[in-house]
Design a protein around this motif. Structure first.
Motif, PDB file in Angstrom:
ATOM      1  N   MET A 110      -1.266  -0.693   7.648  1.00  0.00           N
ATOM      2  CA  MET A 110      -1.710  -1.756   6.780  1.00  0.00           C
ATOM      3  C   MET A 110      -0.829  -2.333   5.529  1.00  0.00           C
ATOM      4  O   MET A 110      -0.755  -3.395   5.497  1.00  0.00           O
ATOM      5  CB  MET A 110      -3.158  -1.535   6.506  1.00  0.00           C
ATOM      6  N   ASP A 111      -0.487  -1.136   4.750  1.00  0.00           N
ATOM      7  CA  ASP A 111       0.235  -1.410   3.688  1.00  0.00           C
ATOM      8  C   ASP A 111       1.564  -2.102   3.757  1.00  0.00           C
ATOM      9  O   ASP A 111       2.124  -2.911   2.862  1.00  0.00           O
ATOM     10  CB  ASP A 111       0.509  -0.078   3.014  1.00  0.00           C
ATOM     11  N   LEU A 112       2.153  -1.959   5.103  1.00  0.00           N
ATOM     12  CA  LEU A 112       3.484  -2.442   5.245  1.00  0.00           C
ATOM     13  C   LEU A 112       3.564  -3.983   5.437  1.00  0.00           C
ATOM     14  O   LEU A 112       4.379  -4.542   5.361  1.00  0.00           O
ATOM     15  CB  LEU A 112       4.030  -1.529   6.858  1.00  0.00           C
ATOM     16  N   VAL A 113       2.284  -4.306   5.883  1.00  0.00           N
ATOM     17  CA  VAL A 113       2.117  -5.878   6.391  1.00  0.00           C
ATOM     18  C   VAL A 113       1.982  -6.541   5.002  1.00  0.00           C
ATOM     19  O   VAL A 113       2.414  -7.480   4.657  1.00  0.00           O
ATOM     20  CB  VAL A 113       0.917  -6.037   7.329  1.00  0.00           C
ATOM     21  N   ASP A 114       1.021  -5.971   3.842  1.00  0.00           N
ATOM     22  CA  ASP A 114       0.911  -6.536   2.642  1.00  0.00           C
ATOM     23  C   ASP A 114       1.110  -5.320   1.621  1.00  0.00           C
ATOM     24  O   ASP A 114       0.206  -4.891   1.233  1.00  0.00           O
ATOM     25  CB  ASP A 114      -0.381  -7.035   2.794  1.00  0.00           C
ATOM     26  N   MET A 115       2.362  -5.026   1.225  1.00  0.00           N
ATOM     27  CA  MET A 115       2.621  -3.980   0.542  1.00  0.00           C
ATOM     28  C   MET A 115       2.249  -3.964  -1.087  1.00  0.00           C
ATOM     29  O   MET A 115       2.621  -5.021  -1.602  1.00  0.00           O
ATOM     30  CB  MET A 115       4.376  -3.800   0.512  1.00  0.00           C
ATOM     31  N   PRO A 116       1.461  -3.221  -1.333  1.00  0.00           N
ATOM     32  CA  PRO A 116       0.968  -3.111  -2.833  1.00  0.00           C
ATOM     33  C   PRO A 116       2.245  -2.734  -3.707  1.00  0.00           C
ATOM     34  O   PRO A 116       2.959  -1.998  -3.340  1.00  0.00           O
ATOM     35  CB  PRO A 116       0.076  -1.970  -2.750  1.00  0.00           C
ATOM     36  N   PRO A 117       2.198  -3.393  -4.895  1.00  0.00           N
ATOM     37  CA  PRO A 117       3.392  -3.216  -5.693  1.00  0.00           C
ATOM     38  C   PRO A 117       3.699  -1.703  -6.023  1.00  0.00           C
ATOM     39  O   PRO A 117       4.833  -1.294  -6.165  1.00  0.00           O
ATOM     40  CB  PRO A 117       2.965  -4.043  -7.186  1.00  0.00           C
ATOM     41  N   ARG A 118       2.738  -0.802  -6.163  1.00  0.00           N
ATOM     42  CA  ARG A 118       2.882   0.387  -6.588  1.00  0.00           C
ATOM     43  C   ARG A 118       3.476   1.420  -5.323  1.00  0.00           C
ATOM     44  O   ARG A 118       4.317   1.986  -5.886  1.00  0.00           O
ATOM     45  CB  ARG A 118       1.568   1.269  -6.864  1.00  0.00           C
ATOM     46  N   MET A 119       3.149   0.815  -4.292  1.00  0.00           N
ATOM     47  CA  MET A 119       3.830   1.431  -3.201  1.00  0.00           C
ATOM     48  C   MET A 119       5.369   1.195  -3.169  1.00  0.00           C
ATOM     49  O   MET A 119       6.131   1.655  -2.719  1.00  0.00           O
ATOM     50  CB  MET A 119       3.140   0.891  -1.848  1.00  0.00           C
ATOM     51  N   ARG A 120       5.596  -0.013  -3.131  1.00  0.00           N
ATOM     52  CA  ARG A 120       7.062  -0.688  -3.490  1.00  0.00           C
ATOM     53  C   ARG A 120       7.668   0.007  -4.171  1.00  0.00           C
ATOM     54  O   ARG A 120       9.039   0.453  -4.192  1.00  0.00           O
ATOM     55  CB  ARG A 120       6.892  -2.061  -3.532  1.00  0.00           C
ATOM     56  N   GLU A 121       7.135   0.348  -5.576  1.00  0.00           N
ATOM     57  CA  GLU A 121       7.892   1.085  -6.659  1.00  0.00           C
ATOM     58  C   GLU A 121       8.047   2.624  -6.087  1.00  0.00           C
ATOM     59  O   GLU A 121       9.121   3.239  -6.355  1.00  0.00           O
ATOM     60  CB  GLU A 121       7.009   0.760  -8.040  1.00  0.00           C
ATOM     61  N   PHE A 122       7.206   3.029  -5.521  1.00  0.00           N
ATOM     62  CA  PHE A 122       7.087   4.495  -4.837  1.00  0.00           C
ATOM     63  C   PHE A 122       8.269   4.660  -4.139  1.00  0.00           C
ATOM     64  O   PHE A 122       9.008   5.564  -4.124  1.00  0.00           O
ATOM     65  CB  PHE A 122       5.863   5.123  -4.301  1.00  0.00           C
ATOM     66  N   ILE A 123       8.718   3.549  -3.026  1.00  0.00           N
ATOM     67  CA  ILE A 123       9.654   3.554  -2.079  1.00  0.00           C
ATOM     68  C   ILE A 123      10.709   3.680  -2.836  1.00  0.00           C
ATOM     69  O   ILE A 123      11.736   4.351  -2.527  1.00  0.00           O
ATOM     70  CB  ILE A 123       9.412   2.429  -1.234  1.00  0.00           C
ATOM     71  N   LYS A 124      11.077   2.990  -4.129  1.00  0.00           N
ATOM     72  CA  LYS A 124      12.088   2.864  -4.540  1.00  0.00           C
ATOM     73  C   LYS A 124      12.618   4.298  -5.447  1.00  0.00           C
ATOM     74  O   LYS A 124      13.631   4.739  -5.171  1.00  0.00           O
ATOM     75  CB  LYS A 124      11.931   1.970  -5.861  1.00  0.00           C
ATOM     76  N   ARG A 125      11.576   4.875  -5.730  1.00  0.00           N
ATOM     77  CA  ARG A 125      11.759   6.275  -6.399  1.00  0.00           C
ATOM     78  C   ARG A 125      11.969   7.354  -5.577  1.00  0.00           C
ATOM     79  O   ARG A 125      12.756   8.143  -5.573  1.00  0.00           O
ATOM     80  CB  ARG A 125      10.421   6.545  -7.204  1.00  0.00           C
ATOM     81  N   MET A 126      11.185   7.032  -4.102  1.00  0.00           N
ATOM     82  CA  MET A 126      11.547   8.103  -3.096  1.00  0.00           C
ATOM     83  C   MET A 126      13.064   8.024  -2.747  1.00  0.00           C
ATOM     84  O   MET A 126      13.766   8.973  -2.563  1.00  0.00           O
ATOM     85  CB  MET A 126      10.598   8.098  -2.099  1.00  0.00           C
TER      86      MET A 126
END
Length: 337
Positions: free
Chosen positions: A155-171
């Motif tokens: 679900m998040d991949l369809v409408d990505m929350p900003p904090r998730m996008r930031e975590f992906i960058k950190r990861m």
């Protein structure tokens, strides 16, 4: 020819007179249920690809054993529950449950992995003629599943929350630093993984994969290549739609379920990438006859070998008939001098 030379020639499609390189994958399940058969395999066949022992100056924070019944907490803080001895369990309660990833602080990025003993790794590499894979294996998609839970992640991949996008960058930044640290050692190849396929399709659309995940793998490969390292990736399921893109990124070898994909469907990729195994562990390894195994190996060889492009590999895991596993390597040995 040493194992290191043999694997490199195979990856570069210039193995004109050597045998096909070999690697056996085992789970503790095989050691528990078929110790004598496993010992015979290791006695009768030489394995060409190995991993170095890894020690850390700062020990990663883990609790429990991932291969025994009970609970196991991994380096990221993900809690696995296991019911069967000899395999790893599943994450039942994700770390991040807030709809906007507001509790992403529950995740521990294991910087301790960067404290591995580089000198020990280099000593291992100089002391062996085997082809050495790095002792780290980034897996961004699967890590997100462990952290978030599969259904919520989709679900998040369809409408990505900003904090998730930031975590992906950190990861991703962490994984890039980890790959760089390993690429600076004397290992021969960097590896990474993510299971991307269901039985008949990708788990997400190819377009979404291209947008979100391809750039991550492309950078892993670029880092490795900048230090002269080969690149290996494992991905289960039907992954045909993404293989051309991975080849374009420069991936050297892929461990894919080629019988799930259909070996014949991979013929256009002959000579473009090395297929690092495998033989069908859904049907042939547990239920096939010796003749079935021979025909499977023959099909892989005839379809994909081009003075390289194949590594004899299969997994000795739950349900596999040990005699079939043995026959896989026996038949591969018959294909070349």
């Amino acid at each position: 020819m040493t194992s290191r030379e043999l694997v490199n020639r195979t990856l570069e499609f210039r193995n004109r007179d050597g045998r096909v390189p070999r690697q056996l994958w085992t789970l503790p399940w095989a050691e528990i249920h078929h110790p004598e058969k496993l010992e015979k395999l290791c006695r009768d066949f030489e394995w060409d690809i190995v991993e170095p022992p890894v020690t850390y100056r700062e020990a990663p924070a883990v609790q429990g054993d991932p291969h025994v019944p009970g609970e196991y907490t991994d380096e990221w803080g993900c809690l696995f529950q296991n019911l069967q001895r000899g395999v790893i369990g599943e994450v039942k309660q994700p770390l991040v449950t807030g709809p906007d990833w507001e509790d992403v602080g529950n995740v521990h990025i294991p910087e301790e992995w960067l404290t591995f003993d580089r000198d020990a790794v280099n000593r291992f590499c100089s002391g062996t003629s085997k082809f050495v894979l790095a002792g780290a294996c980034p897996r961004p998609f699967e890590r997100l599943q462990f952290i978030r839970g599969t259904a919520s992640l989709y679900m998040d991949l369809v409408d990505m929350p900003p904090r998730m996008r930031e975590f992906i960058k950190r990861m991703h930044d962490f994984y890039c630093r980890l790959i760089t640290a390993w690429a600076k050692t004397d290992v021969d190849a960097i590896r990474f993984m993510d299971d991307w396929g269901a039985q008949n399709s990708l788990l997400i659309s190819p377009q979404m994969w291209e947008e979100i995940f391809r750039p991550l793998y492309a950078e892993y490969i670029s880092i490795a290549k900048s230090y002269g390292k080969k690149t290996f990736m494992h991905s289960d399921g039907y992954t045909l739609p993404i293989l051309p893109s991975l080849i374009a990124c420069g991936l050297d070898a892929v461990n894919a379920q080629i019988f799930c994909i259909g070996v014949e469907n991979l013929a256009p990729l002959k000579g473009k990438i090395t297929f690092w195994g495998e033989i069908d562990r859904q049907n042939l390894l547990p239920y096939g006859t010796a003749g079935d195994i021979d025909r499977a190996v023959d099909q892989v060889y005839e379809t994909l070998w081009a003075d390289g492009g194949c590594i004899a590999q299969c997994e000795f895991g739950p349900g596999a008939n040990p005699d079939n596993v043995y026959r896989v390597f026996q038949r591969w040995q018959e294909k070349r001098p």
